[in-house]
Motif scaffolding. Structure first.
Motif, PDB file in Angstrom:
ATOM      1  N   GLY A 160       0.817  -1.210   0.000  1.00  0.00           N
ATOM      2  CA  GLY A 160       0.000   0.000   0.000  1.00  0.00           C
ATOM      3  C   GLY A 160       0.848   1.257   0.000  1.00  0.00           C
ATOM      4  N   ALA A 161       0.247   2.337  -0.462  1.00  0.00           N
ATOM      5  CA  ALA A 161       0.937   3.627  -0.487  1.00  0.00           C
ATOM      6  C   ALA A 161      -0.035   4.699  -0.021  1.00  0.00           C
ATOM      7  CB  ALA A 161       1.408   3.942  -1.906  1.00  0.00           C
ATOM      8  N   ARG A 162       0.423   5.521   0.902  1.00  0.00           N
ATOM      9  CA  ARG A 162      -0.376   6.699   1.265  1.00  0.00           C
ATOM     10  C   ARG A 162      -0.028   7.786   0.258  1.00  0.00           C
ATOM     11  NH1 ARG A 162      -3.897   7.730   4.431  1.00  0.00           N
ATOM     12  NH2 ARG A 162      -3.780   5.690   5.416  1.00  0.00           N
ATOM     13  N   VAL A 163      -1.047   8.264  -0.433  1.00  0.00           N
ATOM     14  CA  VAL A 163      -0.826   9.078  -1.624  1.00  0.00           C
ATOM     15  C   VAL A 163      -1.435  10.466  -1.456  1.00  0.00           C
ATOM     16  CG1 VAL A 163      -1.486   9.255  -4.059  1.00  0.00           C
ATOM     17  CG2 VAL A 163      -0.799   7.048  -3.130  1.00  0.00           C
ATOM     18  N   HIS A 164      -0.679  11.482  -1.831  1.00  0.00           N
ATOM     19  CA  HIS A 164      -1.229  12.833  -1.947  1.00  0.00           C
ATOM     20  C   HIS A 164      -1.341  13.171  -3.428  1.00  0.00           C
ATOM     21  CE1 HIS A 164       0.150  14.191   2.337  1.00  0.00           C
ATOM     22  NE2 HIS A 164      -0.830  13.320   2.350  1.00  0.00           N
ATOM     23  N   ALA A 165      -2.491  13.668  -3.824  1.00  0.00           N
ATOM     24  CA  ALA A 165      -2.714  13.952  -5.252  1.00  0.00           C
ATOM     25  C   ALA A 165      -3.464  15.276  -5.393  1.00  0.00           C
ATOM     26  CB  ALA A 165      -3.509  12.808  -5.875  1.00  0.00           C
ATOM     27  N   ARG A 166      -3.802  15.616  -6.614  1.00  0.00           N
ATOM     28  CA  ARG A 166      -4.531  16.873  -6.861  1.00  0.00           C
ATOM     29  C   ARG A 166      -5.920  16.827  -6.228  1.00  0.00           C
ATOM     30  NH1 ARG A 166      -3.275  16.166 -12.101  1.00  0.00           N
ATOM     31  NH2 ARG A 166      -5.449  15.666 -12.526  1.00  0.00           N
ATOM     32  N   PRO A 167      -6.417  17.942  -5.678  1.00  0.00           N
ATOM     33  CA  PRO A 167      -7.797  17.964  -5.172  1.00  0.00           C
ATOM     34  C   PRO A 167      -8.759  17.474  -6.259  1.00  0.00           C
ATOM     35  CG  PRO A 167      -6.657  19.990  -4.564  1.00  0.00           C
ATOM     36  CD  PRO A 167      -5.729  19.242  -5.486  1.00  0.00           C
ATOM     37  N   GLY A 168      -9.746  16.701  -5.838  1.00  0.00           N
ATOM     38  CA  GLY A 168     -10.721  16.181  -6.794  1.00  0.00           C
ATOM     39  C   GLY A 168     -10.357  14.801  -7.323  1.00  0.00           C
ATOM     40  N   THR A 169      -9.203  14.260  -6.905  1.00  0.00           N
ATOM     41  CA  THR A 169      -8.776  12.951  -7.420  1.00  0.00           C
ATOM     42  C   THR A 169      -9.625  11.821  -6.848  1.00  0.00           C
ATOM     43  OG1 THR A 169      -6.513  13.751  -7.649  1.00  0.00           O
ATOM     44  CG2 THR A 169      -6.814  11.363  -7.590  1.00  0.00           C
TER      45      THR A 169
END
Ligand SMILES: Cc1cc2nc3c(=O)[nH]c(=O)nc-3n(C[C@H](O)[C@H](O)[C@H](O)COP(=O)(O)OP(=O)(O)OC[C@H]3O[C@@H](n4cnc5c(N)ncnc54)[C@H](O)[C@@H]3O)c2cc1C
Length: 382
Positions: A160-169
């Motif tokens: 697993g990966a804790r992911v930060h992405a663009r708002p709305g993803t």
């Protein structure tokens, strides 16, 4: 004063048992022995929020709907009052440690590894012998002790990966429980997405596989899964991985006469799903009652009925892995969310079981039911 309970292993089961004992007797004499010297927030424990337990107030997030997707379609189940919930391991560890530290006769000894257990003492790796009235063993079981002839076995392996992405993803109210639209690589594979917000999620790649792969074997597939859901610009801020046994084999015998197995060693993960958090809480509560009543003895994690149902289900997965995605999608599409949640959490009402049965293909499951009911030597001979 009650006999000292010595618990080998301060993981989820060991700490849960300590808390269950202290909830019932704040003066209980409890020693937990744990090799770790520091606890990290190393796991995300999810379950459907079907019942109270000592860590319920630590639930950090609840989701009202969950999805199962296959190339044939997407099924969305709504909670109808039974949401999917998450607690952080770090919060559970901290709560349990506070409870133990505040209790007059309880202790958590970190940096202590247990070498041997017996009914009335444990011996640490440094040769210290600690006497006990009751010994509970929550050390992880050896992988090769988990299989039994004639019983289905799969590993649930995940990265697993804790992911930060663009708002709305991400869709914050919905869990992607199983998205099978990933390369299957000859196994049963799916992506799991647990969103914290529309810009942050835990993304996991899970495989149901007969043998334990090398560490890191899923890393490439995880990277693809992350890119598939969050794009190439997503930032991975932390990781999580594990392997959970899925089997109807009875758990291995206690390491010595009189020792009480707990947690994974006692067969906590549900065979057909791998969910273990709630079974561990229930087991801890029942065991604490027995210990404090002066009748300590090993307790089965679940009844024969659930094992039988799970044997049928696991045997179907093994017989026809390529059919697995549709089985799961049919369940999510055909069973009301609350009924399915209770079924998965081993709290099914009779009507829930009927609904689950009705959602599955009758012929293959009926044949498997007959086969799975035949004692294993006869099956092996046939
Ligand atoms: C990454 C991960 C995520 C999971 N997520 C979920 C989930 O979302 N929902 C769910 O229901 N289940 C989940 N599970 C399954 C299950 O809930 C966990 O595995 C849970 O931690 C099992 O508890 P346990 O006490 O049996 O094992 P652990 O929590 O692993 O504890 C075992 C303890 O024994 C200690 N130990 C090892 N060797 C020794 C020794 N020689 N002497 C003394 N102690 C020793 C270890 O340090 C450890 O603290 C997950 C499992 C993993 C691996």
């Amino acid at each position: 004063m009650s006999a000292r309970v010595v618990i080998a292993g301060g993981g989820l089961a060991g700490l849960s048992l300590a808390v269950a004992l202290l909830d019932r007797d704040p003066a209980a004499r409890v020693t937990v022995l744990e090799p770790r010297t520091a606890y990290a927030d190393d796991r995300t424990w999810c379950f459907w929020d079907v019942e109270p337990h000592p860590f319920r107030d630590l639930i950090a997030q609840r989701w009202r709907s969950w999805r199962v997707a296959t190339p044939a379609g997407v099924a969305v189940a709504e909670d109808a009052g039974v949401p999917y919930a998450r607690v952080r391991a770090g919060d559970v560890y901290a709560r349990a440690r506070e409870r133990i530290a505040a209790a007059p006769n309880a202790e958590l000894r970190t940096g202590v590894s247990v070498r041997r257990v017996a009914g009335d003492h444990v011996e640490t790796e440094t040769g210290e012998v600690i006497g006990a009235g009751v010994v509970c063993d929550g050390r992880p079981p050896a992988a090769d002790a988990l299989r039994a002839p004639g019983e289905p076995f799969l590993w649930q392996v995940f990265a697993g990966a804790r992911v930060h992405a663009r708002p709305g993803t991400f869709a914050p109210g919905t869990v992607d429980l199983m998205d099978f639209r990933v390369p299957q690589a000859g196994e049963i594979r799916f992506r799991y997405v647990l969103p914290d917000s529309d810009a942050s999620a835990l993304v996991e790649l899970t495989a149901f596989t007969p043998s334990l792969p090398e560490r890191g074997a899923l890393d490439g597939a995880l990277a693809d899964a992350v890119a598939g859901v969050a794009g190439n610009a997503a930032e991975v801020v932390a990781g999580e991985q594990g392997a959970i046994p899925m089997t109807t084999a009875l758990p291995p015998a206690p390491a010595a006469p009189g020792v009480i197995p707990i947690g994974t060693r006692a067969g906590a993960p549900r065979p057909s799903t791998g969910y273990a958090f709630l079974p561990i809480q229930r087991h801890a509560a029942r065991l604490a009652e027995r210990i404090l009543a002066g009748a300590p003895q090993p307790l089965p994690m679940r009844g024969a009925g659930t094992r039988w149902l799970d044997r049928i289900f696991l045997n179907r997965l093994l017989a026809e892995p390529q059919g697995a995605p549709e089985l799961f999608r049919r369940l999510a599409a055909g069973v009301p969310g609350d009924a399915l949640a209770r079924f998965l959490m081993e709290r099914a009402r009779p009507a829930d079981v009927v609904r689950v049965m009705a959602a599955l293909p009758v012929g293959p499951f009926a044949r498997e039911a007959v086969r799975s009911t035949t004692p294993w030597p006869a099956r092996a001979a046939g």
